[in-house]
Design an enzyme around this catalytic site. Structure first.
Site, PDB file in Angstrom:
ATOM      1  N   ARG A  25       0.848  -1.183   0.000  1.00 55.28           N
ATOM      2  CA  ARG A  25       0.000   0.000   0.000  1.00 55.28           C
ATOM      3  C   ARG A  25       0.885   1.235   0.000  1.00 55.28           C
ATOM      4  NH1 ARG A  25      -3.555  -2.476  -1.675  1.00 55.28           N
ATOM      5  NH2 ARG A  25      -5.604  -2.898  -0.812  1.00 55.28           N
TER       6      ARG A  25
ATOM      7  N   GLU B 269      -4.062   7.321  -5.591  1.00 57.45           N
ATOM      8  CA  GLU B 269      -4.126   6.611  -6.876  1.00 57.45           C
ATOM      9  C   GLU B 269      -5.399   6.978  -7.623  1.00 57.45           C
ATOM     10  OE1 GLU B 269      -3.758   2.435  -6.002  1.00 57.45           O
ATOM     11  OE2 GLU B 269      -1.868   2.716  -4.957  1.00 57.45           O
TER      12      GLU B 269
ATOM     13  N   HIS C  31      -0.818  -0.105  -9.920  1.00 54.10           N
ATOM     14  CA  HIS C  31      -1.512  -0.980  -8.963  1.00 54.10           C
ATOM     15  C   HIS C  31      -2.023  -2.259  -9.648  1.00 54.10           C
ATOM     16  CE1 HIS C  31      -3.836  -0.981  -4.911  1.00 54.10           C
ATOM     17  NE2 HIS C  31      -3.606  -2.218  -5.313  1.00 54.10           N
TER      18      HIS C  31
HETATM   19  C1  DGY Z   1      -5.752  -5.819  -2.957  1.00 53.88           C
HETATM   20  O1  DGY Z   1      -6.416  -6.814  -3.228  1.00 53.88           O
HETATM   21  O2  DGY Z   1      -5.801  -5.269  -1.859  1.00 53.88           O
HETATM   22  C2  DGY Z   1      -4.864  -5.321  -4.020  1.00 53.88           C
HETATM   23  O3  DGY Z   1      -4.157  -4.219  -3.645  1.00 53.88           O
HETATM   24  C3  DGY Z   1      -5.629  -5.090  -5.273  1.00 53.88           C
HETATM   25  O4  DGY Z   1      -4.787  -5.376  -6.348  1.00 53.88           O
END
Ligand code: DGY
Length: 328
Positions: free
Chosen positions: A237, A266, A285
């Site tokens: 993250r 983002e 991402h």
């Molecule tokens: C999640 O599943 O939390 C991922 O970051 C999405 O790709």
């Protein structure tokens, strides 16, 4: 019962939900505006959301009939889990199915940094490839024998460790809880403090969730601990890293470079100072973005929702663990 989807899911998944519930799907520009979300949630029993939707206490409390929140993600830091649990709402997520895809991306980014894949690609596209193969042309470094520091040794961290062993890397890790001696032995990974992890690793890969404890935990102080030749990879993250500090470290060459799949905000905006830095490689991402994984995520998201609405245990339920509760 009525279900709201803040974005369209795979057709097979929508079909499945429509068999049982009255479904409303938001099809506008994402994320769904908060005031709309607050008004649409009012008569809904179930909600399917995504990692960019802020399911805060305003949304949760507006959903007076809400019984289930099923997120299409492994991360659930976007949901105020505490507020949901207080209301008896079941929160579910999609871990495990995306472990391999995310670990693969971490390795891909690591390899790309070490072997300068991004730089090579843009050099050719910009028609700037002038010198042919030679003893000192476009040298990168081997992964073999280098030390990988894994920050967060959960499912994805362990999957990265297994892959890195195939590249004959040395492994250090830092985690909330130390692994059992048996697991440490099987992964050939040594537990160290966070400071030591950053100080000794040739590349640090981040795999912790975003929680109040990990918010901006990677700051200039930690980055200054790193070797000038070391790299940072983040597929977890964005808010785990203090992005401003990282920009300083990259500009001053405090570290050799970074590969980022996740960001503070983002999509990042055009004025983000990361854009244009030569020593940063970025992807939008895409940790879990494979055809197979996203399909499996959709399957689980739907099953989680249906089980929760039937007041049964979903496949993956967010548990109450103080360090893991959502934060904004
Ligand atoms: C999640 O599943 O939390 C991922 O970051 C999405 O790709």
């Amino acid at each position: 019962m009525k279900v709201l989807l803040t974005r369209r899911l795979h057709d097979f998944a929508v079909k499945e939900i429509r068999k049982r519930y009255q479904v409303e799907i938001y099809t506008g520009k994402v994320p769904m505006p908060k005031d709309l979300l607050v008004s649409k949630i009012k008569d809904k029993d179930g909600l399917i959301c995504y990692p960019y939707d802020k399911i805060d206490s305003d949304v949760i409390n507006a959903g007076t009939k809400l019984k289930a929140i099923s997120t299409f993600s492994v991360g659930y830091n976007h949901i105020d889990v505490k507020a949901a649990l207080e209301r008896g709402i079941i929160v579910s997520y999609t871990p495990e199915v995306l472990t391999r895809a995310t670990a693969d991306l971490a390795m891909a980014l690591m390899l790309s940094l070490f072997r300068r894949v991004g730089e090579g690609n843009s050099l050719i596209h910009k028609k700037e490839w002038k010198t042919i193969f030679g003893p000192y042309e476009f040298l990168g470094t081997d992964l073999h024998g280098k030390t990988l520091g894994i920050f967060g040794m959960g499912r994805i961290g362990k999957a990265v460790a297994k892959r890195a062993l195939g590249f004959e890397m040395k492994l250090l890790y830092h985690n909330r809880k130390r692994l059992s001696p048996r697991e440490e032995k099987s992964l050939n990974a040594r537990y160290v403090s966070l400071d030591e992890l950053f100080r000794r690793s040739d590349v640090v890969s981040i795999h912790v969730p975003h929680t109040p404890k990990t918010h901006h935990i990677v700051n200039l102080k930690l980055l200054k601990n790193m070797k000038k030749t070391s790299f940072l990879v983040n597929t977890a993250r964005g808010k785990i890293i203090n992005e401003k500090d990282l920009v300083v470290a990259l500009k001053k060459k405090t570290i050799a470079g970074a590969a980022l799949d996740v960001f503070q905000n983002e999509p990042i905006d055009a004025s983000n100072p990361l854009i244009g830095l030569k020593n940063v490689l970025m992807t939008p991402h895409i940790g879990s973005a494979t055809v197979e994984t996203r399909r499996e995520m959709a399957e689980i998201t739907v099953k989680n929702l249906m089980l929760s609405l039937a007041r049964k245990k979903p496949i993956y339920q967010v548990k109450v663990e103080s360090g893991h509760l959502g934060r904004f």
